[in-house]
Design a protein around this motif. Structure first.
Motif, mmCIF file in Angstrom:
data_model
loop_
_atom_site.group_PDB
_atom_site.id
_atom_site.type_symbol
_atom_site.label_atom_id
_atom_site.label_comp_id
_atom_site.label_asym_id
_atom_site.label_seq_id
_atom_site.Cartn_x
_atom_site.Cartn_y
_atom_site.Cartn_z
ATOM 1 N N THR A 110 0.824 -1.216 0.000
ATOM 2 C CA THR A 110 0.000 0.000 0.000
ATOM 3 C C THR A 110 0.857 1.265 0.000
ATOM 4 O O THR A 110 0.403 2.323 -0.408
ATOM 5 C CB THR A 110 -0.924 0.023 1.226
ATOM 6 O OG1 THR A 110 -0.129 -0.068 2.421
ATOM 7 C CG2 THR A 110 -1.908 -1.142 1.194
ATOM 8 N N GLY A 111 2.102 1.138 0.479
ATOM 9 C CA GLY A 111 3.009 2.283 0.489
ATOM 10 C C GLY A 111 4.407 1.836 0.125
ATOM 11 O O GLY A 111 4.930 0.880 0.705
ATOM 12 N N VAL A 112 5.018 2.492 -0.853
ATOM 13 C CA VAL A 112 6.362 2.111 -1.300
ATOM 14 C C VAL A 112 7.254 3.350 -1.347
ATOM 15 O O VAL A 112 6.764 4.478 -1.452
ATOM 16 C CB VAL A 112 6.320 1.443 -2.695
ATOM 17 C CG1 VAL A 112 5.483 0.175 -2.649
ATOM 18 C CG2 VAL A 112 5.778 2.395 -3.746
ATOM 19 N N GLY A 113 8.572 3.108 -1.266
ATOM 20 C CA GLY A 113 9.529 4.217 -1.386
ATOM 21 C C GLY A 113 9.305 5.302 -0.355
ATOM 22 O O GLY A 113 9.221 5.048 0.848
ATOM 23 N N ALA A 114 9.168 6.536 -0.831
ATOM 24 C CA ALA A 114 8.994 7.694 0.053
ATOM 25 C C ALA A 114 7.641 7.720 0.732
ATOM 26 O O ALA A 114 7.414 8.522 1.643
ATOM 27 C CB ALA A 114 9.197 8.990 -0.738
ATOM 28 N N ASP A 115 6.714 6.864 0.300
ATOM 29 C CA ASP A 115 5.369 6.849 0.882
ATOM 30 C C ASP A 115 5.247 5.885 2.053
ATOM 31 O O ASP A 115 4.153 5.729 2.604
ATOM 32 C CB ASP A 115 4.334 6.473 -0.183
ATOM 33 C CG ASP A 115 4.180 7.555 -1.242
ATOM 34 O OD1 ASP A 115 4.348 8.735 -0.885
ATOM 35 O OD2 ASP A 115 3.907 7.218 -2.399
ATOM 36 N N THR A 116 6.334 5.225 2.450
ATOM 37 C CA THR A 116 6.256 4.314 3.580
ATOM 38 C C THR A 116 6.326 5.087 4.893
ATOM 39 O O THR A 116 6.838 6.207 4.956
ATOM 40 C CB THR A 116 7.408 3.286 3.558
ATOM 41 O OG1 THR A 116 8.652 3.985 3.684
ATOM 42 C CG2 THR A 116 7.396 2.486 2.262
ATOM 43 N N THR A 117 5.801 4.465 5.947
ATOM 44 C CA THR A 117 5.859 5.074 7.272
ATOM 45 C C THR A 117 7.303 5.304 7.698
ATOM 46 O O THR A 117 7.630 6.343 8.273
ATOM 47 C CB THR A 117 5.152 4.171 8.301
ATOM 48 O OG1 THR A 117 3.776 4.043 7.930
ATOM 49 C CG2 THR A 117 5.240 4.745 9.698
ATOM 50 N N LEU A 118 8.195 4.362 7.393
ATOM 51 C CA LEU A 118 9.607 4.501 7.747
ATOM 52 C C LEU A 118 10.218 5.741 7.103
ATOM 53 O O LEU A 118 10.922 6.511 7.757
ATOM 54 C CB LEU A 118 10.377 3.258 7.320
ATOM 55 C CG LEU A 118 11.903 3.291 7.531
ATOM 56 C CD1 LEU A 118 12.231 3.413 9.012
ATOM 57 C CD2 LEU A 118 12.558 2.054 6.936
ATOM 58 N N ALA A 119 9.934 5.955 5.814
ATOM 59 C CA ALA A 119 10.481 7.123 5.109
ATOM 60 C C ALA A 119 9.976 8.418 5.742
ATOM 61 O O ALA A 119 10.725 9.387 5.881
ATOM 62 C CB ALA A 119 10.093 7.067 3.633
ATOM 63 N N LYS A 120 8.702 8.420 6.127
ATOM 64 C CA LYS A 120 8.132 9.625 6.750
ATOM 65 C C LYS A 120 8.748 9.883 8.118
ATOM 66 O O LYS A 120 8.978 11.032 8.503
ATOM 67 C CB LYS A 120 6.614 9.488 6.851
ATOM 68 C CG LYS A 120 5.906 9.528 5.505
ATOM 69 C CD LYS A 120 4.405 9.410 5.672
ATOM 70 C CE LYS A 120 3.687 9.611 4.333
ATOM 71 N NZ LYS A 120 3.957 8.556 3.382
ATOM 72 N N ILE A 121 9.031 8.798 8.856
ATOM 73 C CA ILE A 121 9.671 8.952 10.160
ATOM 74 C C ILE A 121 11.073 9.532 9.997
ATOM 75 O O ILE A 121 11.475 10.442 10.725
ATOM 76 C CB ILE A 121 9.734 7.597 10.892
ATOM 77 C CG1 ILE A 121 8.324 7.141 11.281
ATOM 78 C CG2 ILE A 121 10.610 7.692 12.135
ATOM 79 C CD1 ILE A 121 8.277 5.741 11.854
ATOM 80 N N ILE A 122 11.838 9.004 9.036
ATOM 81 C CA ILE A 122 13.201 9.506 8.789
ATOM 82 C C ILE A 122 13.164 10.999 8.468
ATOM 83 O O ILE A 122 13.943 11.789 9.021
ATOM 84 C CB ILE A 122 13.869 8.722 7.645
ATOM 85 C CG1 ILE A 122 14.163 7.275 8.092
ATOM 86 C CG2 ILE A 122 15.164 9.401 7.203
ATOM 87 C CD1 ILE A 122 14.641 6.365 6.976
#
Length: 633
Positions: free
Chosen positions: A201-213
């Motif tokens: 449902t979320g890949v690359g910059a759209d993942t929760t991890l990317a948003k946290i970083i």
């Protein structure tokens, strides 16, 4: 690792300058003073040129930086033939800078850890085959396979399989979470068992991890009020030191004294004392699944002395269950069956636990009653095969003309006083009994309230739209200080404003969406359980990735520890400068000694801040008490 690799970056200049100083001492031991001076000047130039460049760059934008003080002192020392002092000052400053960079990188280890857990590859099902592809090339909707020991490459939902994932990098939870069909998965989490098929449902910059970083990077750069003040202070302090040194040099005619004052007055430890603590504090929080918006919010959180919480879904599980069936002229099965028939046509949230309980007892209902008439604030009236069913409160029964409700009313009041929501069931003007449902209080709610009080919070307030009897019963059970019940959304804003007017610094805890106005009104808005929730991650002052009440006092405690470290660092920096200045005027503190002590003070404030990166022992004990999750293969 070869020598070239070791000398790269910030260590290159101090390493070469150090070699030149050793060469100078060697030449002098061999009786060549000239070559000794040449090597010492060379050391000063090697270490001093980068410092001078930074000082000139700062001057071009109207800033008088610490580097300018060191540069002037070094150039002055060379002019008066004090080559050793020039080399020592620039070498120590350069060496200290390299150590600062190294230790500052350690304080940013939380961000580095997050970046390291970002997966590089993914196993995707394409045309019926498992294909290994770069993680960023996965498309939303594709099925990703996560095997035991592998990292989840995307955000998604489990569509098949069971297993367990270590979610520490996202939520701060130390125990792996069980996963099965319908459960959410976050990129960067690690499988500890089982096999999962996940729809991306979320890949690359759209993942929760990317948003946290991204959030942690931005937060580390955001300045606290104290830091902003220190920045303004240093803009006046540095020119003041230059004027002081110049004045004393002209009055005494002692150039060495003037140059020494320049070095001694460097406010390096003072300037770095706040940002290093903020970076360490925010980094520690990120490791524990707590995202803090920036230094200002971290500092404000340390002043929180009132916490307001919604009841449903925050202090309680948000999943009501049937708790009681009290009979008054009918069997418990009969009472539950008629209640389920009426509630089958209701949209009220409390209908679900009644229907679930009836199904669990094997009590069948006709699907939907012949007619359903909800009565706002009172209950529901239904008809089935000519039978009139009432399910609701005393007001509903009185409205429908029922009398002799003393026993039903007393039972309803008793159940409400226990924190339950009672509903009287009547059929054809005859009261059959009273049923009650309750939203279960979270297991950790009382521990959270106790921890808040230990963290210095004076008032813990429940804000709820629920009935006062129910709200007060739950509050008594978990130790809430104050209850405001029967509130509309706008009433919650008024309650927060009332506390602020009384002088409290108020934190509001909510879900980040429904409680948005109250979160915005509070001094600090805390959104819980927001992993995967973009809006809450971006807008909340503090976002708790896990749906864990104990993260609230943990966040406040960390904020208080961070502010304490900031104050300690300021004190260390000021005491060091004061002691060195006294030593200069008393005699005995040279330029080189001053720079050595100055750099030592910088390292002391950094090491002091790095203590924040350690998890407190009490917190470790709490985490270790939690039961592990066993993966189902």
């Amino acid at each position: 690792m070869n020598i070239g690799m070791r000398l790269r970056g910030s260590w290159a200049n101090p390493a070469m300058a150090g070699l030149a100083i050793v060469a100078s001492w060697t030449a002098e031991l061999l009786g060549s003073e000239t070559w000794g001076n040449v090597f010492m000047i060379t050391a000063a130039i090697i270490a001093g040129l980068p410092i001078l460049k930074k000082a000139l760059s700062a001057l071009r934008v109207g800033s008088i930086a610490i580097d300018l003080l060191v540069s002037v002192a070094a150039v002055g020392a060379i002019i008066i033939n004090n080559y050793w002092e020039a080399a020592a000052v620039t070498f120590l400053f350069s060496f200290g800078h390299a150590l600062e960079v190294r230790t500052m990188n350690k304080t940013r280890s939380a961000l580095s850890d997050l970046i390291e857990v970002a997966p590089d590859v993914a196993i995707v099902v394409r045309d019926g085959d498992q294909v290994e592809v770069p993680a960023f090339t996965v498309k939303p909707g594709e099925t990703v396979i996560i095997k035991n020991g592998a990292k989840a490459p995307v955000d998604g939902v489990v569509v098949a399989g069971t297993g367990a994932l270590d979610q520490a990098s996202i939520t701060g939870e130390s125990i792996p979470a069980a996963k099965g069909p319908g459960d959410q998965v976050f990129a960067g989490t690690i499988s500890t068992g089982g096999l999962l098929q996940v729809e991306a449902t979320g890949v690359g910059a759209d993942t929760t991890l990317a948003k946290i970083i991204t959030r942690v990077e931005e937060a580390a750069e955001a300045k606290a009020k104290t830091q902003a003040f220190m920045d303004r202070f240093s803009q006046w302090y540095t020119p003041g030191i230059i004027i002081l040194a110049l004045t004393f040099g002209l009055i005494t005619g002692n150039v060495t004294l003037a140059l020494t004052l320049l070095v001694i007055g460097c406010p390096g430890a003072l300037v770095i004392s706040i940002p290093v603590a903020i970076v360490a504090g925010i980094g520690r929080a990120a490791k524990d699944g707590i995202l803090i918006k920036g230094g200002e919010f971290l500092e404000n959180s340390a002043r929180i002395d009132a916490v307001t919480l919604d009841k449903t879904g925050t202090l309680t599980e948000g999943r009501p269950v049937l708790t009681d069936v009290v009979t008054m002229g009918g069997s418990s099965s009969e009472v539950l069956r008629w209640a389920a028939i009426a509630e089958a046509g209701s949209e009220h949230p409390l209908a679900t636990p009644i229907l679930e309980a009836a199904a669990a007892e094997g009590l069948t209902t006709p699907g939907f009653p012949d007619s359903t008439h909800p009565v706002a604030g009172k209950g529901i009236i239904a008809e089935e095969s000519g039978t009139r069913i009432l399910v609701g409160n005393i007001a509903l029964l009185e409205q429908e003309g029922l009398t002799d409700l003393g026993e039903a009313s007393a039972t309803a009041d008793r159940l409400a006083s226990e924190g339950k929501t009672p509903m009287i069931v009547a059929v054809d003007s005859r009261v059959l009994g009273v049923i009650a449902v309750a939203d279960q209080v979270r297991e950790e709610a009382k521990a959270m309230v106790d921890a808040l009080h230990r963290a210095g919070v004076k008032r813990v307030v429940m804000l709820t739209g629920d009935a006062p009897l129910v709200a007060h019963a739950i509050a008594k059970q978990i130790g809430i200080d104050e209850v405001r019940a029967g509130l509309l959304p706008e009433d919650k804003l008024t309650a927060i404003e009332d506390l602020q007017n009384e002088g409290y610094t108020v934190a509001m805890v909510g879900d980040g969406v429904n409680d948005a106005p109250a979160l915005a009104t509070a001094d600090i808005g805390v959104a819980m359980g927001v992993a995967g929730t973009d809006v809450a991650i971006e807008t909340a002052d503090i976002a708790l990735m896990a749906d864990d009440l104990l993260k609230i006092p943990e966040a406040i405690g960390l904020a208080k520890r961070t502010v304490a470290v900031m104050r300690q660092n300021i004190a260390i920096a000021l005491i060091t400068v004061g002691a060195l200045l006294a030593g200069v005027f008393a005699g005995g503190v040279t330029m080189a000694i001053g720079m050595l002590v100055h750099e030592a003070s910088v390292l002391v404030v950094i090491v002091n801040a790095m203590r924040l990166m350690r998890r407190p022992e009490k917190q470790k004990a709490t985490v270790n008490k939690r039961e592990p999750v066993t993966a189902v293969a």
